[in-house]
Design a protein around this motif. Structure first.
Motif, mmCIF file in Angstrom:
data_model
loop_
_atom_site.group_PDB
_atom_site.id
_atom_site.type_symbol
_atom_site.label_atom_id
_atom_site.label_comp_id
_atom_site.label_asym_id
_atom_site.label_seq_id
_atom_site.Cartn_x
_atom_site.Cartn_y
_atom_site.Cartn_z
ATOM 1 N N GLU A 29 0.827 -1.210 0.000
ATOM 2 C CA GLU A 29 0.000 0.000 0.000
ATOM 3 C C GLU A 29 0.857 1.253 0.000
ATOM 4 O OE1 GLU A 29 -3.344 0.499 -0.277
ATOM 5 O OE2 GLU A 29 -3.341 -1.642 -0.787
ATOM 6 N N GLU A 30 1.984 1.224 0.690
ATOM 7 C CA GLU A 30 2.819 2.425 0.769
ATOM 8 C C GLU A 30 3.525 2.718 -0.559
ATOM 9 O OE1 GLU A 30 5.073 -0.790 3.251
ATOM 10 O OE2 GLU A 30 2.987 -0.221 2.845
ATOM 11 N N ASP A 31 3.509 1.776 -1.476
ATOM 12 C CA ASP A 31 4.127 1.992 -2.784
ATOM 13 C C ASP A 31 3.151 2.560 -3.810
ATOM 14 O OD1 ASP A 31 6.579 1.075 -1.907
ATOM 15 O OD2 ASP A 31 6.193 -0.996 -2.505
ATOM 16 N N LYS A 32 1.902 2.736 -3.430
ATOM 17 C CA LYS A 32 0.878 3.206 -4.360
ATOM 18 C C LYS A 32 0.708 4.720 -4.275
ATOM 19 C CE LYS A 32 -1.848 -1.071 -3.971
ATOM 20 N NZ LYS A 32 -3.168 -1.641 -3.582
ATOM 21 N N THR A 33 0.560 5.351 -5.434
ATOM 22 C CA THR A 33 0.218 6.778 -5.506
ATOM 23 C C THR A 33 -1.229 6.888 -5.947
ATOM 24 O OG1 THR A 33 2.481 7.408 -6.113
ATOM 25 C CG2 THR A 33 0.730 8.985 -6.626
#
Length: 292
Positions: free
Chosen positions: A184-188
């Motif tokens: 999730e933290e890699d998604k923009t």
């Protein structure tokens, strides 16, 4: 979120072009006013109402989701709008062809998603850089309504392994998802207001969540090529020239539709769908109804 592009802008700046090639996407780019976008949405929803129960050869949803630009003048008109092409030109150059146009609709309070994937996995064109997708919002695209999520810089990967889930809630043709974990933290989050668009590379990992809002999430995804792109899987493929010239003749030229679901455009649609299915359904372990 990046600053919206001014309505007066007629081209990407060098900085924006560089950002696209660095990140694999660029957003938000404002192409239509609120009034224009409301009119486009109203026209689309009128087509839905008037043609849902019409005696069409295929379900209306198929025409909305596959090559809408061949049978719906609305889709072709938006795809050929100079304001859209001016910005696409900053990625592809002056010669621009339309390969496909697809309406993606998530109804309010539904569980439909788009699995994280790379577009070029299924196009039969290898890892060509000579393509870009413009995704235009006709209604608000927010985290609540299920806006797209992009993974920054992921277009620098090759085509990665994908799985076909055939999930009933995945809007993609065979429920395809990339076979690697995306944190999730890699998604923009690609938030767009009505009339704004994003651009993304065909190798960029992306997808979207469910629509938990009270409004429909409506977007038009337009797949553009420049003439250097080439179909490597299907024996024949098609494209509509939108700007400049096609000096390569890698694609059979097709015209925009003269009227909504005309007999000529429906016949062309069937031919294109049959020929493209050899690439779009390649490797599928079950039927892919959208592609015949």
């Amino acid at each position: 979120m990046s600053d919206p592009v001014s309505m007066a802008q007629t081209a990407l700046t060098p900085e924006q072009s560089a950002q696209y090639w660095e990140d694999g996407y660029l957003f938000p780019l404002t192409v239509f006013t609120g009034t224009e976008t409301a009119a486009l949405r109203a026209e689309f929803e009128q087509i839905e109402r008037e043609w849902l129960d019409a005696d069409l050869p295929l379900p209306l949803n198929t025409y909305k989701r596959v090559n809408s630009h061949l049978v719906m003048p609305l889709a072709a008109r938006v795809a050929m709008d100079p304001r859209v092409l001016d910005l696409v030109e900053g990625v592809l150059g002056p010669d621009i062809m339309i390969w496909s146009a697809e309406f993606f609709v998530k109804e309010p309070r539904t569980a439909h998603t788009v699995g994280m994937h790379q577009d070029l996995t299924y196009w039969g064109m290898g890892e060509t850089p000579d393509q870009v997708t413009a995704w235009i919002a006709l209604s608000p695209a927010t985290p609540e309504s299920g806006c797209m999520d992009f993974v920054q810089g992921s277009h620098k990967n090759p085509i990665l392994p994908h799985n076909d889930t055939y999930s009933d809630t995945n809007l993609l043709s065979r429920g395809q998802e990339i076979a690697v974990e995306v944190l999730e933290e890699d998604k923009t989050r690609i938030e767009l207001s009505p009339g704004q668009m994003s651009l993304h590379h065909g190798l960029t990992i992306h997808g979207s969540g469910p629509n938990s809002s009270d409004d429909r999430r409506i977007g038009l995804a337009i797949r553009y090529l420049n003439p250097n792109a080439k179909q490597l899987v299907a024996e024949k493929d098609y494209a509509m020239l939108a700007r400049g010239r096609d000096g390569q003749s890698n694609f059979v030229p097709v015209p925009p539709p003269g009227s909504l679901f005309s007999a000529d455009s429906l016949a062309l649609y069937d031919q294109v769908r049959r020929d493209q299915s050899k690439a779009l359904a390649e490797g599928a372990q079950a039927d892919v109804p959208l592609y015949g």
